[in-house]
Each structure stands twice: as C-alpha cells, then as structure tokens.
Enzyme design. Structure first.
Site, PDB file in Angstrom:
ATOM      1  N   THR A  76       5.582   7.347  14.266  1.00 46.06           N
ATOM      2  CA  THR A  76       5.641   6.527  15.478  1.00 46.06           C
ATOM      3  C   THR A  76       4.226   6.263  15.998  1.00 46.06           C
ATOM      4  O   THR A  76       3.910   5.160  16.455  1.00 46.06           O
ATOM      5  CB  THR A  76       6.505   7.230  16.541  1.00 46.06           C
ATOM      6  OG1 THR A  76       7.823   7.385  15.995  1.00 46.06           O
ATOM      7  CG2 THR A  76       6.603   6.431  17.822  1.00 46.06           C
ATOM      8  N   GLU A  80      10.050  15.484  16.103  1.00 46.16           N
ATOM      9  CA  GLU A  80      10.405  15.328  14.694  1.00 46.16           C
ATOM     10  C   GLU A  80       9.582  16.325  13.884  1.00 46.16           C
ATOM     11  O   GLU A  80       8.363  16.212  13.810  1.00 46.16           O
ATOM     12  CB  GLU A  80      10.097  13.899  14.230  1.00 46.16           C
ATOM     13  CG  GLU A  80      10.474  13.673  12.782  1.00 46.16           C
ATOM     14  CD  GLU A  80      10.256  12.230  12.332  1.00 46.16           C
ATOM     15  OE1 GLU A  80       9.159  11.699  12.560  1.00 46.16           O
ATOM     16  OE2 GLU A  80      11.183  11.662  11.733  1.00 46.16           O
ATOM     17  N   LYS A 122       0.837  -1.195   0.000  1.00 49.58           N
ATOM     18  CA  LYS A 122       0.000   0.000   0.000  1.00 49.58           C
ATOM     19  C   LYS A 122       0.877   1.251   0.000  1.00 49.58           C
ATOM     20  O   LYS A 122       1.555   1.538   0.983  1.00 49.58           O
ATOM     21  CB  LYS A 122      -0.900   0.054   1.237  1.00 49.58           C
ATOM     22  CG  LYS A 122      -1.968   1.146   1.100  1.00 49.58           C
ATOM     23  CD  LYS A 122      -2.531   1.613   2.412  1.00 49.58           C
ATOM     24  CE  LYS A 122      -1.790   2.788   2.989  1.00 49.58           C
ATOM     25  NZ  LYS A 122      -1.892   4.041   2.215  1.00 49.58           N
ATOM     26  N   GLY A 143       6.640   4.848   8.737  1.00 52.90           N
ATOM     27  CA  GLY A 143       5.808   6.039   8.866  1.00 52.90           C
ATOM     28  C   GLY A 143       5.950   6.629  10.245  1.00 52.90           C
ATOM     29  O   GLY A 143       7.010   6.528  10.875  1.00 52.90           O
ATOM     30  N   GLU A 188       9.660   0.927  10.888  1.00 58.14           N
ATOM     31  CA  GLU A 188      10.670   1.969  10.687  1.00 58.14           C
ATOM     32  C   GLU A 188       9.959   3.284  10.934  1.00 58.14           C
ATOM     33  O   GLU A 188       9.121   3.698  10.137  1.00 58.14           O
ATOM     34  CB  GLU A 188      11.231   1.943   9.255  1.00 58.14           C
ATOM     35  CG  GLU A 188      11.952   0.666   8.874  1.00 58.14           C
ATOM     36  CD  GLU A 188      13.264   0.453   9.612  1.00 58.14           C
ATOM     37  OE1 GLU A 188      13.685   1.345  10.389  1.00 58.14           O
ATOM     38  OE2 GLU A 188      13.859  -0.618   9.424  1.00 58.14           O
ATOM     39  N   CYS A 212      13.443  10.353   7.639  1.00 59.79           N
ATOM     40  CA  CYS A 212      13.494   9.846   9.013  1.00 59.79           C
ATOM     41  C   CYS A 212      14.917   9.888   9.571  1.00 59.79           C
ATOM     42  O   CYS A 212      15.108   9.919  10.775  1.00 59.79           O
ATOM     43  CB  CYS A 212      12.920   8.444   9.088  1.00 59.79           C
ATOM     44  SG  CYS A 212      13.505   7.353   7.802  1.00 59.79           S
TER      45      CYS A 212
HETATM   46  P1  NAP Z   1       1.518   7.979   8.698  1.00 60.03           P
HETATM   47  O1  NAP Z   1       0.109   8.340   8.996  1.00 60.03           O
HETATM   48  O2  NAP Z   1       2.261   7.174   9.675  1.00 60.03           O
HETATM   49  O3  NAP Z   1       1.483   7.241   7.262  1.00 60.03           O
HETATM   50  C1  NAP Z   1       2.404   6.260   6.801  1.00 60.03           C
HETATM   51  C2  NAP Z   1       1.664   5.179   6.047  1.00 60.03           C
HETATM   52  O4  NAP Z   1       0.770   4.494   6.936  1.00 60.03           O
HETATM   53  C3  NAP Z   1       0.773   5.683   4.906  1.00 60.03           C
HETATM   54  O5  NAP Z   1       0.780   4.757   3.856  1.00 60.03           O
HETATM   55  C4  NAP Z   1      -0.585   5.756   5.569  1.00 60.03           C
HETATM   56  O6  NAP Z   1      -1.672   5.729   4.675  1.00 60.03           O
HETATM   57  C5  NAP Z   1      -0.556   4.527   6.420  1.00 60.03           C
HETATM   58  N1  NAP Z   1      -1.502   4.551   7.554  1.00 60.03           N
HETATM   59  C6  NAP Z   1      -2.002   5.636   8.184  1.00 60.03           C
HETATM   60  N2  NAP Z   1      -2.849   5.249   9.172  1.00 60.03           N
HETATM   61  C7  NAP Z   1      -2.870   3.903   9.162  1.00 60.03           C
HETATM   62  C8  NAP Z   1      -3.544   2.924   9.935  1.00 60.03           C
HETATM   63  N3  NAP Z   1      -4.351   3.244  10.932  1.00 60.03           N
HETATM   64  N4  NAP Z   1      -3.337   1.614   9.661  1.00 60.03           N
HETATM   65  C9  NAP Z   1      -2.505   1.257   8.664  1.00 60.03           C
HETATM   66  N5  NAP Z   1      -1.844   2.139   7.888  1.00 60.03           N
HETATM   67  C10 NAP Z   1      -2.021   3.446   8.145  1.00 60.03           C
HETATM   68  O7  NAP Z   1       2.370   9.273   8.386  1.00 60.03           O
HETATM   69  P2  NAP Z   1       1.801  10.688   7.885  1.00 60.03           P
HETATM   70  O8  NAP Z   1       0.513  11.006   8.566  1.00 60.03           O
HETATM   71  O9  NAP Z   1       1.806  10.649   6.408  1.00 60.03           O
HETATM   72  O10 NAP Z   1       2.941  11.653   8.390  1.00 60.03           O
HETATM   73  C11 NAP Z   1       2.885  12.166   9.712  1.00 60.03           C
HETATM   74  C12 NAP Z   1       4.252  12.259  10.311  1.00 60.03           C
HETATM   75  O11 NAP Z   1       4.849  10.966  10.337  1.00 60.03           O
HETATM   76  C13 NAP Z   1       5.266  13.083   9.575  1.00 60.03           C
HETATM   77  O12 NAP Z   1       5.133  14.448   9.836  1.00 60.03           O
HETATM   78  C14 NAP Z   1       6.556  12.500  10.074  1.00 60.03           C
HETATM   79  O13 NAP Z   1       6.894  13.054  11.321  1.00 60.03           O
HETATM   80  C15 NAP Z   1       6.245  11.054  10.240  1.00 60.03           C
HETATM   81  N6  NAP Z   1       6.693  10.232   9.095  1.00 60.03           N
HETATM   82  C16 NAP Z   1       7.792   9.472   9.238  1.00 60.03           C
HETATM   83  C17 NAP Z   1       8.237   8.730   8.175  1.00 60.03           C
HETATM   84  C18 NAP Z   1       9.441   7.863   8.276  1.00 60.03           C
HETATM   85  O14 NAP Z   1      10.096   7.611   7.276  1.00 60.03           O
HETATM   86  N7  NAP Z   1       9.783   7.357   9.436  1.00 60.03           N
HETATM   87  C19 NAP Z   1       7.578   8.755   6.950  1.00 60.03           C
HETATM   88  C20 NAP Z   1       6.420   9.536   6.838  1.00 60.03           C
HETATM   89  C21 NAP Z   1       6.005  10.267   7.922  1.00 60.03           C
HETATM   90  P3  NAP Z   1      -2.321   7.128   4.171  1.00 60.03           P
HETATM   91  O15 NAP Z   1      -1.397   7.649   3.170  1.00 60.03           O
HETATM   92  O16 NAP Z   1      -3.638   6.769   3.595  1.00 60.03           O
HETATM   93  O17 NAP Z   1      -2.460   8.013   5.378  1.00 60.03           O
END
Ligand code: NAP
Ligand code: MG
Length: 452
Positions: free
Chosen positions: A210, A356, A155, A208, A230, A264
């Site tokens: 934490t 972060e 996904k 994604g 991760e 990250c």
């Molecule tokens: P996120 O919500 O953690 O999204 C990452 C992935 O998980 C996306 O594919 C997302 O789908 C999916 N997802 C979201 N909610 C889920 C759930 N309940 N069950 C299963 N999968 C789910 O990250 P974000 O909201 O895009 O970003 C928020 C913050 O996360 C950023 O500001 C950053 O601090 C952090 N982040 C960290 C990394 C990393 O590399 N460690 C990468 C991205 C973001 P959708 O696209 O449909 O939401």
C-alpha cells in the site's frame, strides 16, 4: 558498469543465478521501443492478435514444468502451487485471446447522424509485479493489455525475475513481434519509477505494498496517467456457530498459510462466533500442527519458506510481540522458514490484528452476533477479500454484501478466478483486474459522431 542481482533460493539461502538490472537508459530504450511497436501491434487484425495470444498460451503450456521448476527455486513455492501458477498464465492468455474480436463499441441513437463508440488501446502499459505471485500477477496484467492492442513493458520484483524473463522469451518464441511484451528486470526505484514518470507509458498496473502504491498513484497524477492498484489486505474469515465447524477449521489453514501467508488475499483474521469458539480453536490446532512444511522440492510440501531473510525478520518481529497459541513445524537449515502460527486475541487494536503481516501468522478473535462480526470485519483500512462460513445462505449473502471488500466467498475460500473480477475496496486497491471487463481497463472509450 553492469549492475546485477544475485537470485537466492529461499529454501536454502543459496545463490541461484545472477540477473542484470536495467539502468535508467535501458528502461527508457525499452519503453521507446515498445512505443514504436505499438502502431503495428494495434493494427494486427483482431483474429490474428487472438491467434498469437493462443499460440503464446500453447508455448507456455509446453513449458509448465520448466516454469514451475524456476519458481520453486526462485520463490520457494511448492511444486503444486508453481505448476498451478504457470497454468494460470496459460489459462489467462487463452481467456483473453477471446477478447480481440469482442471489443465491440456501441451505436447510440442521435439526431442528424450516427454515433459510434470505439475502445482504443492506450499505447505502452507498464506492469509492476511483486514477488509473491510472480507468474499469475504478470499474466493478469499482460494478457488483457495485449489483447486490447497495447504493448507492455513489465518489471518483475527484484527478488523474483526468473519466470518473467522466461515468459518474455516464450512470447517471442510464440511469434509475438519484438517489443510487444518486454520484460525489464530492475529496481523499483529505477525501472518501476520510470514507468510512472516516462510520458510514453500511458498506464501503470501496480501490485505490491500500500505504501508504494500510494507513491505510484501520486506520481501518476502528474501526467493524469491511468493507474490500477492491487495492494495489501487483512481479510476476515468469519465463522458462524451454525456452520460446519469441522469443515471451516479444516480449510482455515490453507486460506492463510498458502504461499507461506504471502498472499494479499490471505484470511489472516479469523472471527468465530463465541458459542463455537472453543470447538473451532480445538479443531484448528491439529489442522495447523499437521501441515507439511517442507522443502518445496518435496512433492508433498504444503508450505514453503518466506521469500527473503528480510521478510522472515519482519514476520518474526510480529511474533516476538505476541503469545503464540500454537504453531506448526518448519525445517531447520539456512532457508527463510517460519512455522505456521496461530495467535488468539480479543484486542482489535493489536498490531497483529490490524497490520498485514504477509507471513504464516493468523489471529483468531471471538464475536457475539452478526452485527458485531461485520463491525469487526470492516474495522480496517483494507478491503480485499473475505470468507463467511454459515449454513444459513440468507445470512451468508447478507454478510457477503455487508463486508467492505472486493472478493467474498461463502463456505469456501476461493477468490481469484481469471474470469471473474478481482480487486480491493478502500486502501486495498483501485480498479479491477481479471474478469470479462479487464481488457476495457486498457482502453479509452472514444465517441464519434458522423453527420448525415
Ligand atoms: P513493494 O516495495 O511494494 O514492491 C512491489 C513492486 O514494486 C516490486 O516490483 C518493487 O520493485 C516495485 N517498487 C518498489 N518501489 C517502487 C517505486 N518507488 N516505484 C515503482 N516501483 C517500485 O513490496 P515489498 O517491499 O516487496 O514488500 C513489502 C510489503 O508489501 C510486504 O510485506 C507485503 O505486506 C506487501 N506486499 C503486498 C503484495 C500484494 O500482493 N498486495 C505483494 C508484495 C508485497 P523491487 O523489487 O525492486 O523493490
Ligand atoms: Mg519495497
């Protein structure tokens, strides 16, 4: 009724294309088809599985420019970065194409018979990819998972589905059987969540936030489902006074502002030994103000926009509560731009120091001695990466060992190579990706005793 998402070009805020979002029923159908494809895929001989992965790599190589162009428009990545990212998928496939014939077990001496171990594939693996590095993070999951004999459902992030969709098509064009690698664009709350709850998905690889990572881990507990996480980071770049200060200052901006800080591994905290602090900061300023923050279609752009209006608002929220010491430039227009910004602080409780930001913002703080540097670096729940600049290699190694993080570099900022292990300490993650052992993380070790 079909649910769609309009992909937006973050450099211009203009729509690019519409993508269909999978429903729960469509996700279930894809998972079940992947399960049905598993028996045949695991039975493909190791040499043939390796050859298919190499062919997939070759087809990706033939489409580097197309994939890069898609990522420039979908994610606002610079052309140079986007080409590197597509090449990373190719390289990762080639590297793990070496795995199928090397998934050796052991023969362990026992009385009365023979004892053998096998690395058996898990079945269907669900990979949930974020928007910051859509291509590499997809490849880090699917290449070793496929090599180990699993089928994959993937996904992409809702914001950045285009390169993943194309990679799914290229896999078929390369001859991978149908349903061995299935890309399912959809919402995290629908498709991602289903990977956690569907009993036929045997492992979830999540990259994604934490916050969501904790939900996934808790959800996987219900089926004792395997999980790799991760998550985020707040990595320290520690500069000792005996370092090449000019080199440390020159390299610090790209270590945090690459991909507009949406990394990250971003070294978003710079710790500088007090006696070198003024020199470091005065050398950092021209390195930051001189960055070419330009539309990513411009070949000379070093930093592009943030991924979305929402991310721009989040980052601006952090900047609104601090005093920016100095900042670079950013184009005007409708894109989601934030200039690279430097904040100086001596308050380890400040939000800008602890959280972060996931944007082009770095905080700089002085330290007194080695012990103080390590204490400040470790005063965080994150532990993904970090850098140490010093001419004393004994100290470089000592501090690298003392920092509680998974990926350290001395006198450089390199941290992610597909052939070395990658992952986080503490709340930065669970398990490791990449490196020689990654395929094993997609297997169960089975022990078989045969009586004489
Ligand atoms: P996120 O919500 O953690 O999204 C990452 C992935 O998980 C996306 O594919 C997302 O789908 C999916 N997802 C979201 N909610 C889920 C759930 N309940 N069950 C299963 N999968 C789910 O990250 P974000 O909201 O895009 O970003 C928020 C913050 O996360 C950023 O500001 C950053 O601090 C952090 N982040 C960290 C990394 C990393 O590399 N460690 C990468 C991205 C973001 P959708 O696209 O449909 O939401
Ligand atoms: Mg989210």
């Amino acid at each position: 009724m079909s649910d769609t998402y309009t992909v937006i070009n973050p450099a211009t805020a203009q729509p690019v294309t519409d993508v269909h979002l999978a429903s729960l029923a469509e996700a279930d159908a894809a998972i079940e088809a992947a399960h049905e494809a598993f028996a045949a895929w695991r039975a493909v001989s190791p040499g043939d599985r390796a050859a298919l992965l190499r062919r997939f790599a070759a087809v990706v190589d033939d489409h580097i420019e197309e994939l890069a162009e898609l990522e420039v428009r979908n994610a606002g990545h610079t052309r140079g970065n986007a080409r590197w990212e597509a090449g990373n998928v190719r390289d990762c496939l080639n590297y793990y194409a070496g795995a199928p014939e090397r998934m050796s077990g052991r023969q362990i001496p026992v009385a009365g018979g023979v004892d053998l171990t096998f690395h058996e594939p898990l079945g269907v693996v669900g990979i949930i990819v974020p928007w910051n590095f859509p291509m590499p993070i997809a490849g880090w999951g699917f290449a070793p998972a496929l090599a180990a004999g699993n089928t994959v459902v993937l996904k992409p992030a809702e914001l950045t589905p285009l390169t993943a969709i194309r990679l799914g098509e290229l896999a078929l064009a390369a001859g991978l059987p149908e349903h061995v690698l299935t890309v399912i664009p959809g919402k995290g709350s629908v498709v991602g969540e289903r990977f956690v709850t569907h009993p036929l998905v045997r492992k979830v690889c999540f990259t994604g936030s934490t916050e969501v990572g904790k939900l996934i881990m808790a959800g996987c507990a219900d089926q004792v489902k395997r999980v790799t996480l991760e998550l985020g980071g707040k990595s320290a770049n520690i500069v000792f006074a005996d370092a090449d200060i000019a080199a440390a200052a020159a390299s610090a901006p790209s270590a945090v502002f690459d991909n507009a800080g949406q990394d990250c591994c971003a070294r978003s905290r710079i710790l500088v030994e007090r006696s070198a602090y003024d020199e470091f900061v005065s050398r950092l300023e021209p390195a930051v103000t001189g960055m070419r923050v330009l539309d990513p279609t411009d070949e000379s752009s070093e930093m592009g926009p943030l991924i979305s209006a929402g991310q721009q608002r989040t980052v601006q929220g952090y900047l609104d509560e601090v005093e920016v010491a100095f900042a670079g430039s950013a184009p005007g227009g409708d894109g989601f731009w934030v200039p690279p910004s430097v904040v100086t602080t001596d308050d380890p409780a400040a939000r800008i120091w602890r959280e972060e930001v996931f944007g082009p913002v770095v905080a700089v703080m002085p330290f007194d001695d080695e012990a103080h540097a390590v204490e400040l670096a470790n005063d965080t729940e994150y532990g993904l990466s970090g850098s140490i600049f010093t001419r004393d290699l004994g100290r470089g190694l000592r501090v690298a060992r003392a920092v509680e993080a998974g990926n350290l570099s001395v006198n450089s900022h390199s941290s992610v190579r597909y052939w070395t292990p990658f992952g986080g300490y503490k709340q930065s993650g669970l398990g490791r990706e990449l490196g020689p052992d990654a395929p094993l993380a997609f297997t169960e070790e089975k022990n078989v005793f045969i009586a004489h």
